[in-house]
Scaffold this active site. Structure first.
Site, PDB file in Angstrom:
ATOM      1  CG  HIS A 133       2.190 -33.055 109.309  1.00 57.76           C
ATOM      2  ND1 HIS A 133       0.872 -33.141 109.715  1.00 57.76           N
ATOM      3  CD2 HIS A 133       2.396 -31.750 108.999  1.00 57.76           C
ATOM      4  CE1 HIS A 133       0.329 -31.933 109.673  1.00 57.76           C
ATOM      5  NE2 HIS A 133       1.235 -31.071 109.238  1.00 57.76           N
ATOM      6  CB  SER A 152      -1.197 -28.789 108.307  1.00 59.65           C
ATOM      7  OG  SER A 152      -0.293 -28.743 109.365  1.00 59.65           O
ATOM      8  CG  ASP A 206       0.786 -36.063 111.468  1.00 59.10           C
ATOM      9  OD1 ASP A 206      -0.011 -35.778 110.566  1.00 59.10           O
ATOM     10  OD2 ASP A 206       1.528 -35.215 112.006  1.00 59.10           O
TER      11      ASP A 206
END
Ligand code: NAG
Ligand code: NAG
Ligand code: NAG
Ligand code: NAG
Length: 287
Positions: A268, A100, A213
């Site tokens: 995510h 990320s 995601d």
């Protein structure tokens, strides 16, 4: 005869095993995401140690929790200081797994530091072409702004002190982006020639992301795709920075050094804890 053949193949096996242990795997460095800390990557450490026993794994304990919102260049500099003894010790290079926002920290490190020796750069759901979508932390910190007007804050001197503004990109306000973004725009524009040569020394660029995601927006940004000015998503091959080979992405692609994984069924917050994702997309690049 048979006994001899058997014992010599055992000897060969022992030699091979010994060789593997001596040669070993390159050290792996891990960088965590925003609003999180290095402990979130401990599952990944276990995956690596189970798959490749003996691998030195350094889970970067820096810019945890609240500090993860600090200016991106400050994070890059802090991480650089922390890891430089490790990378200078690793004569055969290191591999990076960066999750990320961590993927943006690693990207900054790779482009800005000529003496890095990163072999595989594994970018695990990172907004490499920018973020243009609401997130919980945006709503929390900037409740009076929306996706469409937060550029007014993000593309300002003050805004650029906040990590997520540093990789904010607004397809409808590109001139403000180019003027004010002091992190993502320099990384992607190739205005500094050394950024390109530094980036191109990476041997393998592994881009992992997928349609479920839910945070990275557009999710294709994890693959360097982004919105055009009609808000249609275009793949990385259509981006200006690719076409002009601004920072070496096109060269890497032409040389078969980019590995794109489009994985469905992963939200995510699950990328770094998903063993299937590790086995399929990460393990093959840890050599
Ligand atoms: C550097 O390598 C040596 C020998 O392999 C090891 O003993 C030492 O701990 C390493 N230092 C760092 C900072 O990784
Ligand atoms: C944010 O919006 C709320 C409600 O619309 C308003 O009361 C508040 O003053 C605003 N805050 C700022 C910093 O503009
Ligand atoms: C990614 O995978 C999804 C679902 O499998 C598919 O619909 C989509 O077209 C793929 N996108 C890209 C850019 O490969
Ligand atoms: C783990 O990843 C696989 C795809 O590689 C996906 O099908 C699965 O839903 C994921 N599991 C979780 C909990 O995210």
């Amino acid at each position: 005869m048979r006994v001899m053949a058997k014992s010599s193949s055992v000897a060969l096996l022992v030699v091979l095993l010994y060789f593997r242990m001596v040669v070993g795997y390159r050290p792996v460095l891990l960088m965590h995401g925003i609003a999180d800390n290095y402990k979130s990557m401990e599952g990944m450490v276990t995956f690596i140690k189970d798959a490749h026993p003996g691998t030195p794994v350094y889970n970067i304990d820096a810019f945890n929790d609240a500090d993860s919102f600090l200016k991106m260049w400050d994070q890059v500099d802090g991480v650089q200081k922390k890891i430089s003894p490790i990378i200078s010790n690793a004569t055969d290079g290191v591999n990076l797994i960066c999750y990320s926002q961590g993927g943006m920290v690693c990207r900054g490190f790779i482009e800005a530091f000529p003496d890095h020796n990163v072999k595989s750069f594994i970018s695990l759901s990172s907004p490499q072409a920018g973020q243009f979508g609401d997130t919980d932390y945006l709503d929390f910190f900037l409740p009076n702004f929306t996706r469409d007007n937060v550029y007014r804050f993000c593309f300002s001197e003050v805004g650029q002190y906040v990590s997520f503004c540093d990789y904010w990109n607004d397809p409808l306000h590109q001139s403000e982006y180019e003027k004010c973004s002091d992190f993502l725009y320099p990384l992607n524009s190739g205005k500094q020639p050394d950024y390109k040569s530094n980036f191109m020394t990476v041997e393998e660029l592994v881009l992992i992301g997928g349609p479920d995601d839910g945070v990275i927006t557009p999710w294709q940004s994890s693959h360097f795709g982004f919105y055009d000015d009609k808000l249609d998503v275009q793949p990385y091959q259509s981006q200006g920075f690719y076409i002009s080979d601004a920072f070496g992405l096109k060269t890497l692609d032409e040389e078969g050094r980019i590995h794109v994984y489009n994985i469905s069924g992963v939200e995510h917050t699950h990328w770094h804890t998903n063993k299937t994702v590790f086995d399929l997309c990460i393990e093959p690049w840890l050599k």
